[in-house]
Design a protein around this motif. Structure first.
Motif, mmCIF file in Angstrom:
data_model
loop_
_atom_site.group_PDB
_atom_site.id
_atom_site.type_symbol
_atom_site.label_atom_id
_atom_site.label_comp_id
_atom_site.label_asym_id
_atom_site.label_seq_id
_atom_site.Cartn_x
_atom_site.Cartn_y
_atom_site.Cartn_z
ATOM 1 N N ALA A 1 35.587 42.091 42.505
ATOM 2 C CA ALA A 1 36.001 41.133 41.481
ATOM 3 C C ALA A 1 37.426 40.632 41.684
ATOM 4 O O ALA A 1 37.863 39.725 40.974
ATOM 5 C CB ALA A 1 35.877 41.765 40.091
ATOM 6 N N ALA A 2 38.149 41.188 42.652
ATOM 7 C CA ALA A 2 39.553 40.809 42.852
ATOM 8 C C ALA A 2 39.698 39.377 43.355
ATOM 9 O O ALA A 2 40.696 38.717 43.062
ATOM 10 C CB ALA A 2 40.223 41.772 43.824
ATOM 11 N N ASN A 3 38.749 38.884 44.136
ATOM 12 C CA ASN A 3 38.788 37.521 44.682
ATOM 13 C C ASN A 3 40.083 37.243 45.438
ATOM 14 O O ASN A 3 40.646 36.157 45.356
ATOM 15 C CB ASN A 3 38.592 36.477 43.590
ATOM 16 C CG ASN A 3 37.151 36.335 43.182
ATOM 17 O OD1 ASN A 3 36.257 36.664 43.961
ATOM 18 N ND2 ASN A 3 36.923 35.873 41.977
ATOM 19 N N GLY A 4 40.586 38.229 46.138
ATOM 20 C CA GLY A 4 41.776 38.017 46.955
ATOM 21 C C GLY A 4 43.094 38.131 46.230
ATOM 22 O O GLY A 4 44.150 37.969 46.843
ATOM 23 N N ASP A 5 43.084 38.409 44.943
ATOM 24 C CA ASP A 5 44.323 38.574 44.181
ATOM 25 C C ASP A 5 44.981 39.885 44.607
ATOM 26 O O ASP A 5 44.393 40.964 44.455
ATOM 27 C CB ASP A 5 44.012 38.586 42.679
ATOM 28 C CG ASP A 5 45.249 38.716 41.822
ATOM 29 O OD1 ASP A 5 46.358 38.522 42.350
ATOM 30 O OD2 ASP A 5 45.087 39.011 40.617
ATOM 31 N N PRO A 6 46.190 39.849 45.177
ATOM 32 C CA PRO A 6 46.806 41.077 45.698
ATOM 33 C C PRO A 6 47.007 42.161 44.639
ATOM 34 O O PRO A 6 46.858 43.354 44.930
ATOM 35 C CB PRO A 6 48.155 40.609 46.238
ATOM 36 C CG PRO A 6 48.045 39.139 46.410
ATOM 37 C CD PRO A 6 47.010 38.670 45.441
ATOM 38 N N GLY A 7 47.342 41.791 43.423
ATOM 39 C CA GLY A 7 47.536 42.789 42.363
ATOM 40 C C GLY A 7 46.240 43.510 42.023
ATOM 41 O O GLY A 7 46.222 44.736 41.841
ATOM 42 N N GLU A 8 45.152 42.763 41.954
ATOM 43 C CA GLU A 8 43.846 43.370 41.639
ATOM 44 C C GLU A 8 43.328 44.211 42.807
ATOM 45 O O GLU A 8 42.669 45.223 42.604
ATOM 46 C CB GLU A 8 42.833 42.284 41.269
ATOM 47 C CG GLU A 8 43.100 41.624 39.930
ATOM 48 C CD GLU A 8 43.016 42.601 38.777
ATOM 49 O OE1 GLU A 8 42.104 43.461 38.753
ATOM 50 O OE2 GLU A 8 43.877 42.519 37.877
ATOM 51 N N VAL A 9 43.625 43.777 44.029
ATOM 52 C CA VAL A 9 43.209 44.553 45.190
ATOM 53 C C VAL A 9 43.928 45.905 45.194
ATOM 54 O O VAL A 9 43.323 46.942 45.500
ATOM 55 C CB VAL A 9 43.477 43.766 46.497
ATOM 56 C CG1 VAL A 9 43.292 44.647 47.720
ATOM 57 C CG2 VAL A 9 42.559 42.560 46.580
ATOM 58 N N GLU A 10 45.200 45.926 44.832
ATOM 59 C CA GLU A 10 45.946 47.185 44.753
ATOM 60 C C GLU A 10 45.372 48.101 43.681
ATOM 61 O O GLU A 10 45.259 49.311 43.876
ATOM 62 C CB GLU A 10 47.430 46.918 44.482
ATOM 63 C CG GLU A 10 48.239 46.619 45.711
ATOM 64 C CD GLU A 10 48.124 47.711 46.761
ATOM 65 O OE1 GLU A 10 48.297 48.896 46.431
ATOM 66 O OE2 GLU A 10 47.857 47.367 47.919
ATOM 67 N N LYS A 11 44.988 47.531 42.522
ATOM 68 C CA LYS A 11 44.371 48.338 41.461
ATOM 69 C C LYS A 11 43.044 48.931 41.938
ATOM 70 O O LYS A 11 42.704 50.071 41.615
ATOM 71 C CB LYS A 11 44.149 47.494 40.212
ATOM 72 C CG LYS A 11 45.426 47.163 39.469
ATOM 73 C CD LYS A 11 45.107 46.336 38.234
ATOM 74 C CE LYS A 11 46.371 45.903 37.510
ATOM 75 N NZ LYS A 11 46.064 45.026 36.366
ATOM 76 N N ALA A 12 42.300 48.135 42.704
ATOM 77 C CA ALA A 12 41.027 48.633 43.235
ATOM 78 C C ALA A 12 41.262 49.775 44.219
ATOM 79 O O ALA A 12 40.551 50.782 44.203
ATOM 80 C CB ALA A 12 40.267 47.490 43.911
#
Length: 115
Positions: A75-86
């Motif tokens: 669900a991050a769609n390439g967003d660096p902040g969301e990728v780090e949370k994942a």
């Protein structure tokens, strides 16, 4: 020609021969048996039981974290902040799987101390 027990009802149930039209009832049966006493033969058996429960719980929790981390990554769609949370959610999954795999070794070590 009507059925021997009388005409059929809309639900397909036949009338009772008692004449009151109510459903037929069977006496209730007791199906529960008395539980057998749990006997433990040795400390080793207790340790094996604890290990089995521990591995099962660790695998379940690690799989939950793995699923949550994977869904967050998708669900991050390439967003660096969301990728780090994942990635932060995937780290406990890896630790949980490692502990679940090493649990038999821990139980063996503790068993050798006790015996």
């Amino acid at each position: 020609m009507p059925a021997p027990n009388g005409p059929r009802r809309p639900g397909g149930a036949a009338r009772c021969r008692r004449g009151d039209g109510g459903p037929r009832r069977r006496p209730a049966r007791a199906l529960a048996a008395e539980p057998a006493p749990v006997a433990v033969e040795s400390i080793q058996q207790v340790a094996n039981n604890i290990r089995a429960w521990l591995v099962g719980i660790l695998v379940a929790v690690a799989t939950l974290f793995l699923t949550v981390g994977g869904l967050r990554y998708l669900a991050a769609n390439g967003d660096p902040g969301e990728v780090e949370k994942a990635k932060l959610a995937l780290r406990p999954a890896a630790i949980g799987w490692a502990l679940a795999l090493l649990a038999p070794l821990f139980v063996t070590i503790v068993g050798s101390w006790v015996a």
